[in-house]
Design a protein around this motif. Structure first.
Motif, PDB file in Angstrom:
ATOM      1  N   GLN A 346       0.819  -1.208   0.000  1.00 55.81           N
ATOM      2  CA  GLN A 346       0.000   0.000   0.000  1.00 55.81           C
ATOM      3  C   GLN A 346       0.855   1.261   0.000  1.00 55.81           C
ATOM      4  OE1 GLN A 346      -4.005   0.396   0.609  1.00 55.81           O
ATOM      5  NE2 GLN A 346      -2.909   1.735  -0.784  1.00 55.81           N
ATOM      6  N   TYR A 350       1.061   4.419  -2.892  1.00 54.10           N
ATOM      7  CA  TYR A 350       1.016   5.861  -2.663  1.00 54.10           C
ATOM      8  C   TYR A 350       2.266   6.561  -3.199  1.00 54.10           C
ATOM      9  CZ  TYR A 350      -2.905   5.016   0.537  1.00 54.10           C
ATOM     10  OH  TYR A 350      -4.119   4.653   1.072  1.00 54.10           O
ATOM     11  N   TYR A 354       0.774   6.757  -7.195  1.00 55.09           N
ATOM     12  CA  TYR A 354      -0.101   7.925  -7.118  1.00 55.09           C
ATOM     13  C   TYR A 354       0.664   9.243  -7.218  1.00 55.09           C
ATOM     14  CZ  TYR A 354      -4.088   5.016  -5.731  1.00 55.09           C
ATOM     15  OH  TYR A 354      -5.104   4.100  -5.704  1.00 55.09           O
TER      16      TYR A 354
END
Length: 512
Positions: A346, A350, A354
């Protein structure tokens, strides 16, 4: 044409971000767990009529955060961290339940601040939050063992005297013994062994509990669950599934990396476990202990299970899958087997997906709006006279004024002159240009109801269709005269609205 390309870029980015939001916020968790399988093929079932293997899902150190977790961090950042970590835990847990376990075992450290002094109401709210993150069908058995963050380890004025009692009333006994598939499951209170300082029997304590199991001469294989790993030489290899380093002896505020050697030898000699599962370290480690019992050399494999949380210093959280079948007399047969199941990175999503894509998208939108603005200025200069007082420009000025009176935006008309204009004040396309623009893209004739008919698709039709598509996508209200800043912000919002909506809906679904 440049405006059309700008719209294509914006809609392409919107489609890309929407797909990434669906994949990284939901589908990737299901995909990761879909690749995991129960290790049933590694064990031998005694006879065909035997029951299927019992499946035990092992979770270590979820350690849900609270306002004490990051004392040096601003309160609003702590709150955001808590929301993101809770969301990650919920997504991971929903994906893990697709494995359909028969039993779930938590290896301690369920709550990061469970050991601290707090009111009963605050503890109840903390516990309810844990249960909301990890809902479980009542038909699935679940067991817990205490960790140093649950009941405390060592002495500190910050630790609550009620910590052990609260744990017992909410999670169950500190030490427990159950039977699964003719295996004796020993759930041990490891922090209390460390607090004892050496192997000694305290009424109701873990040493007395282990001695009682040893004296019972239970013939079934023993599976030991302990929050703190057993002692091993410093620098021992942890296997290929570990992310970095190894487990070393060490102590600090409220923790100890391994049990002492005397305590570890006592557990190995008394329980003679077939396999050991531990937590606390947060990373995966596989080590085989060698010991002697009743004059025989024995071995016990210990698996330190990865933390289930993204906030415990590892990139790939995970959990362990354990399959158990009743032991039988076949020589060399195995009655248990386990395998690692990894969850998505995760933090890597990010930081590596992202954020770089966000920067790239902003740059692309910025460049697209610069081109659009420059093109609009170029068109204005092309059709605007140098001096409106010159008699030679009077017809053109009158035409511009009459066009403005129609209520149609002036810049819109300048970029897209109407084909049905009859004023004759603006130069019309050359015959060759008109012929080229009128050339059909597709033309075919056919006979229908006794008459020959023709279908023709020209470039004007394609342009109109493109406009309709963009209109359906929500871009029909983008004025050609919008400035750079307004156009940039509008495009950013246009790209962000759908992935943000997906993220909000998925978050609501996880937290409901």
């Amino acid at each position: 044409m440049k405006v059309l390309k700008s719209r294509l870029i914006v809609n392409g980015l919107r489609l890309l971000w929407t797909g990434l939001a669906v994949w990284h916020e939901h589908a990737i968790f299901l995909y990761s767990v879909h690749k995991c399988v129960w290790p049933d093929s590694e064990i031998q079932v005694p006879i065909e009529s035997s029951p299927p293997p019992a499946h035990v899902l092992i979770v270590a150190d979820p350690q849900i955060l609270d306002h004490r977790s990051y004392p040096g961090r601003a309160p609003y950042l702590t709150y955001i961290s808590q929301l993101l970590v809770d969301l990650n835990l919920r997504k991971s847990w929903r994906a893990a339940l697709h494995m359909r376990p028969d039993v779930v075992v938590f290896l301690g450290d369920m709550m990061d601040g469970g050991r601290f002094t707090m009111s009963d109401d605050e503890y109840e709210e903390y516990f309810r939050r844990f249960k909301s993150i990890f809902p479980l069908d009542p038909r699935i058995s679940q067991y817990f063992i205490p960790g140093n963050h649950d009941t405390g380890l060592g002495v500190s004025p910050q630790f609550s005297e009620k910590a052990a009692a609260r744990y017992t009333s909410h999670f169950g006994p500190l030490n427990n013994r159950v039977s699964i598939a003719n295996h004796t499951i020993v759930l041990l209170d490891a922090p209390s062994i460390v607090d004892a300082g050496h192997v000694q029997s305290v009424p109701g304590g873990p040493i007395e509990f282990v001695q009682a199991i040893s004296n019972s001469e239970d013939p079934n294989p023993v599976v030991l669950f302990t929050h703190i790993p057993l002692s091993r030489p410093d620098g021992s290899s942890c296997g290929r599934n570990r992310e970095r380093g190894t487990i070393r002896r060490g102590t600090g505020f409220g923790y100890q990396n391994t049990l002492g050697k005397s305590a570890s030898d006592f557990l190995l000699d008394s329980l003679r476990p077939s396999v050991i599962f531990s937590g606390d370290d947060h990373d995966y480690c596989e080590y085989t202990h060698s010991f002697s019992s009743a004059g025989k050399s024995r071995h016990a494999r210990e698996v330190t299970v990865k933390s289930f949380s993204m906030a415990m210093g590892i990139r790939r959280p995970g959990f362990q899958l354990l399959s158990l079948v009743p032991p039988h007399s076949m020589h060399g047969s195995l009655s248990h087997a386990d395998s690692l199941c990894l969850l998505p990175d995760q933090l890597g999503i990010y930081l590596s997906t992202y954020i770089p894509l966000l920067v790239l998208s902003l740059i692309i939108i910025c460049i697209a709006n610069i081109h659009r603005t420059c093109f609009r200025q170029q068109v204005k200069r092309q059709y605007t006279p140098a001096s409106t007082n010159s008699p030679s420009y009077a017809p053109l000025t009158g035409a511009l004024r009459s066009r403005s009176d129609t209520g149609r935006p002036l810049d819109d008309w300048l970029q897209y002159p109407s084909d049905d204009d009859d004023t004759g004040t603006l130069p019309r396309p050359t015959p060759s240009a008109s012929k080229k623009s009128a050339r059909p893209i597709y033309s075919r004739s056919f006979v229908l109801f006794g008459r020959r008919r023709r279908i023709t698709i020209g470039s004007d039709s394609v342009t109109a269709l493109s406009g309709t598509i963009f209109s359906c996508c929500g871009n029909e209200n983008v004025p050609k005269s919008r400035g750079f800043a307004a156009g940039f912000l509008y495009d950013v919002w246009t790209v962000a609205i759908y992935p943000l909506a997906i993220f909000a809906v998925l978050s609501w679904w996880m937290f409901r």
